[in-house]
Design a protein around this motif. Structure first.
Motif, short mmCIF file in Angstrom:
data_model
loop_
_atom_site.label_atom_id
_atom_site.label_comp_id
_atom_site.label_asym_id
_atom_site.label_seq_id
_atom_site.Cartn_x
_atom_site.Cartn_y
_atom_site.Cartn_z
N ILE A 14 0.85 -1.19 0.00
CA ILE A 14 0.00 0.00 0.00
C ILE A 14 0.89 1.24 0.00
O ILE A 14 1.77 1.39 0.85
CB ILE A 14 -0.92 0.04 1.24
CG1 ILE A 14 -1.79 -1.23 1.30
CG2 ILE A 14 -1.80 1.28 1.22
CD1 ILE A 14 -2.78 -1.36 0.18
N ILE A 15 0.64 2.12 -0.95
CA ILE A 15 1.41 3.36 -1.03
C ILE A 15 0.45 4.54 -1.09
O ILE A 15 -0.75 4.38 -1.34
CB ILE A 15 2.36 3.38 -2.25
CG1 ILE A 15 1.55 3.31 -3.55
CG2 ILE A 15 3.34 2.24 -2.18
CD1 ILE A 15 2.40 3.46 -4.80
N LYS B 179 -3.71 5.43 4.78
CA LYS B 179 -3.18 4.07 4.63
C LYS B 179 -3.31 3.27 5.93
O LYS B 179 -3.74 2.12 5.92
CB LYS B 179 -1.73 4.12 4.17
CG LYS B 179 -1.50 4.87 2.87
CD LYS B 179 -0.08 4.79 2.38
CE LYS B 179 0.91 5.45 3.33
NZ LYS B 179 0.67 6.89 3.50
N SER B 180 -2.91 3.88 7.05
CA SER B 180 -3.02 3.19 8.34
C SER B 180 -4.48 2.92 8.69
O SER B 180 -4.80 1.88 9.28
CB SER B 180 -2.35 4.01 9.45
OG SER B 180 -0.96 4.15 9.22
N VAL C 166 -0.70 -7.51 3.71
CA VAL C 166 -0.89 -6.12 3.31
C VAL C 166 0.17 -5.32 4.06
O VAL C 166 0.22 -5.35 5.29
CB VAL C 166 -2.29 -5.59 3.64
CG1 VAL C 166 -2.43 -4.14 3.19
CG2 VAL C 166 -3.36 -6.44 2.98
N VAL C 167 1.02 -4.61 3.33
CA VAL C 167 2.14 -3.90 3.95
C VAL C 167 2.19 -2.46 3.45
O VAL C 167 2.11 -2.21 2.24
CB VAL C 167 3.48 -4.62 3.68
CG1 VAL C 167 3.72 -4.82 2.20
CG2 VAL C 167 4.64 -3.87 4.32
N GLU D 289 -2.84 1.83 -4.29
CA GLU D 289 -2.57 3.24 -4.00
C GLU D 289 -3.84 3.91 -3.52
O GLU D 289 -4.91 3.78 -4.13
CB GLU D 289 -2.05 3.97 -5.23
CG GLU D 289 -1.69 5.42 -4.92
CD GLU D 289 -1.36 6.22 -6.16
OE1 GLU D 289 -0.47 7.09 -6.08
OE2 GLU D 289 -2.00 5.99 -7.20
N LEU D 290 -3.71 4.62 -2.39
CA LEU D 290 -4.82 5.41 -1.85
C LEU D 290 -4.51 6.87 -2.16
O LEU D 290 -3.54 7.43 -1.63
CB LEU D 290 -4.94 5.18 -0.35
CG LEU D 290 -6.21 5.69 0.34
CD1 LEU D 290 -7.46 5.11 -0.32
CD2 LEU D 290 -6.19 5.34 1.82
N ASP D 291 -5.33 7.47 -3.03
CA ASP D 291 -5.05 8.83 -3.52
C ASP D 291 -6.35 9.62 -3.53
O ASP D 291 -7.27 9.30 -4.29
CB ASP D 291 -4.44 8.75 -4.92
CG ASP D 291 -4.15 10.12 -5.51
OD1 ASP D 291 -4.03 11.08 -4.72
OD2 ASP D 291 -4.04 10.23 -6.74
#
Length: 645
Positions: free
Chosen positions: A34-35, A42-43, A203-204, A221-223
């Motif tokens: 996960i970026i 993300k957390s 999941v890292v 990706e969380l954007d």
């Protein structure tokens, strides 16, 4: 069948959109990296997978019986519990018995014999010795002392303890938030190998690009609230991401051009009103609303290094320098000349002496023998990985301003708020106490503090922790263009390769050597991590880890079977047994070399892209070699016990 599913999750914190219709399914064998930007959520995504966050809407489904374990970004609280007991808490119920067993073993007496027997029975009934061995192995791999008190450990060591707790329960789903922070490269490579062989789902969250390439087979990706999942490796994702950004930019440009044309039309006055098309007006209103709802790309940090007076050509000259704490050599006979413009990376296991060498160069320590000659006009800027330079009770504004409203950067006066805006802090966030900021935000504050003062010698200790990819790449470019001298301690292999021009490597027993180029260049020139026994505890290299695992296994099994009845000593071995004992070190050395060679082969970036049969064969070879090593270690310990009994 999926292990866990998130479906159509929506989550808002005030006006900030965290999840907008987020869906994610994890299957066995998925290793999702996960970026995203710091603060993107993300957390929170990991907490949602673990069931610790309730979304505004949407569903979470978990296959019954699935075990989920996680490593949080926050460090475990300091307490008087032992490291072993804390790690055992990762095994609910059984962990209490294993922790009690350890206490009874270390304080063995006739009075506790009956209780020890009862605890052993419960552990055996639950097949607990396997987990006892796993705890011992994991502690050994991460260089942890099971008897140490958690409150006595530094932040980096407590992070290792938390990682050990997440690994011991053999979960089906493993959630890791920045697992490489504070780990040295050998420990990171060991963790990569463990995750590559993990059979469940992972999941890292990580900003370590080399780690991401080695571990992840999917990139998420969380954007701006939108979650996109790329089924492939990190390099493929980067190409895909750039294509997406280019397409978004073109689409936005076309939309804005059309909107501008329509705004001109609506303002044409009487002529426009006579011919006004009500459908066109409604379309314009819709476009205005759509533009107001657009989530623009997040701003990128702007880092500007204040240029100070140039230092002299010579920064430091070390001649045959040695230093030792008590009898432990940290540096032995090291010579080097550092000149202005050098960018030097320091690599080696934790605790091996990198900080000691920096202090010798800066004059904070004097060598036991040898000489250090320092240059003139040195102005030092220091970045501390533990962030001790920050007052947690003060805001970013107060930490940097020192009572000033403005600071001078490259001869220009900048208001503090404007300057912090370059590091992505809004006025409100700049006034928030440091203790309420995320790890990435704290690092940005420290960078802002570092670059607010002119310096011609930068000393940076792990500056990459918690930084998002964009800020990391920007920092790389700033350091590459920096016209002063850089001394960099980092466990980020790609960052080292991209920034430094030479590498000082700590290779054990005080041996320190300098190589041209970055981390990869050091390896290609024959550099290697210290062998077993040639470094301080807590900094085990891969070769040591493979041996230590089996040694811990045999010791754990031995303690389980001999706790209540110590073996009788046999003082003299027969001729045949003595010859066997004398020959075992050579056999063990060969097996250790074989294990190390196989592990080096498996550590290659393209290993898991090979034919599956070849991959399985190599993995089986490693298992066979480790089993043989384990068998010989057990035999060696058995004969040693007889001889020394």
């Amino acid at each position: 069948m999926p292990l866990i599913k998130l479906e159509n999750l929506h989550l808002h914190y005030g006006e900030q959109i965290i999840f907008d219709d987020l869906s994610l399914q994890l299957d066995k064998g998925d290793r999702v990296g996960i970026i995203g930007r710091n603060g993107a959520g993300k957390s929170t995504l990991l907490k949602s997978l673990q069931g610790d966050v309730d979304p505004d809407s949407g569903n979470r489904w978990v296959d019954p019986g699935i075990r989920v374990a996680g490593l949080a970004q926050d460090l475990p609280e300091k307490s008087d519990i032992t490291v072993y007991d804390f790690v055992a808490e990762g095994l609910p119920g059984l962990g209490e018995d294993l922790a009690r067993y350890e206490k009874l073993i270390h304080n063995f007496s006739e009075a506790t014999m009956d209780e020890l027997g009862r605890v052993q029975q419960r552990i055996e009934a639950a097949d607990g010795w396997r987990f006892h061995t796993r705890i011992t192995q994991t502690l050994t791999r991460l260089g942890l002392d099971g008897e140490a008190i958690l409150s006595s450990l530094s932040g980096g060591w407590r992070r290792r303890v938390a990682l050990a707790q997440a690994l011991v329960c053999e979960p089906d789903i493993l959630l890791l938030d920045e697992p490489t922070n504070h780990l040295d490269i050998a420990a990171i490579q060991w963790l990569e190998l463990q995750l590559q062989q993990f059979t469940g789902a992972i999941v890292v969250i990580t900003h370590d690009r080399a780690f991401l390439r080695a571990v992840a087979n999917k990139i998420g990706e969380l954007d701006r609230g939108i979650f996109r999942l790329w089924d492939g490796d990190y390099d493929g994702f980067l190409v895909f991401k750039q294509q997406q950004l280019d397409a978004e930019e073109r689409q936005n440009a076309l939309f804005d051009k059309k909107l501008a044309q329509e705004e001109v039309w609506i303002r044409q006055g009487i002529k426009a009103r006579r011919t006004r098309n009500e459908g066109r007006v409604r379309s314009l209103e819709k476009m205005r609303n759509e533009r107001s709802q657009r989530r623009d790309r997040l701003q990128t940090a702007t880092i500007e290094q204040g240029s100070g007076v140039l230092s002299g050509k010579l920064v430091a000259e070390l001649q045959n320098v040695s230093f030792a704490w008590t009898e432990t050599p940290m540096v032995k006979g090291f010579s080097s000349t550092i000149v202005r413009g050098d960018k030097i990376g320091l690599v080696g296991p934790n605790g091996i002496g990198k900080s000691t060498l920096l202090k010798l160069i800066l004059g904070e320590l004097e060598p036991t023998s040898g000489t250090v000659r320092r240059g003139t006009k040195l102005s030092v800027g220091y970045f501390d990985q533990m962030r001790d330079q920050l007052d947690l009770n003060k805001s970013a504004l107060d930490n940097i301003s020192d009572g000033r409203d403005s600071i001078e950067i490259n001869g220009r006066s900048r208001h503090i708020i404007s300057y912090l805006g370059d590091f992505l802090f809004t006025g409100e966030r700049a006034r928030t106490p440091i203790r309420a900021l995320s790890g990435g935000e704290r690092n940005r504050v420290l960078l802002a503090k570092l670059f607010s003062k002119p310096a011609n010698l930068l000393v940076m200790d792990e500056p990459t922790n918690d930084l998002d990819a964009e800020t990391l790449e920007l920092l790389e470019s700033i350091l590459v263009e920096f016209d002063g001298t850089l001394l960099l301690v980092s466990h980020d292999r790609e960052f080292l390769d991209n920034v430094v021009t030479s590498t000082i490597a700590f290779e054990g027993m005080g041996r320190v050597k300098e190589y041209i180029g970055g981390y990869s260049d050091w390896l290609s020139q024959g550099g290697r991590w210290p062998e077993a026994g040639q470094q301080s505890k807590g900094s085990a290299g891969l070769a040591e880890l493979s041996v230590a695992d089996e040694s811990a296994d045999s010791k754990a099994n031995a303690s389980a079977t001999t706790a209540t009845a110590p073996a009788k000593a046999i003082k003299k071995l027969s001729y045949k047994l003595q010859r066997e004992l004398d020959g075992l070190p050579a056999v063990l050395e060969k097996l250790e070399q074989k294990v190390e060679q196989i592990q080096a082969l498996m550590a290659a970036e393209d290993f898991y892209q090979r034919d599956q049969k070849d991959v399985n064969d190599v993995i089986q070879q490693l298992a066979d070699a480790e089993a043989a090593l384990n068998e010989k270690f057990e035999r060696w310990e058995e004969l040693e016990a007889q001889q020394n009994g």
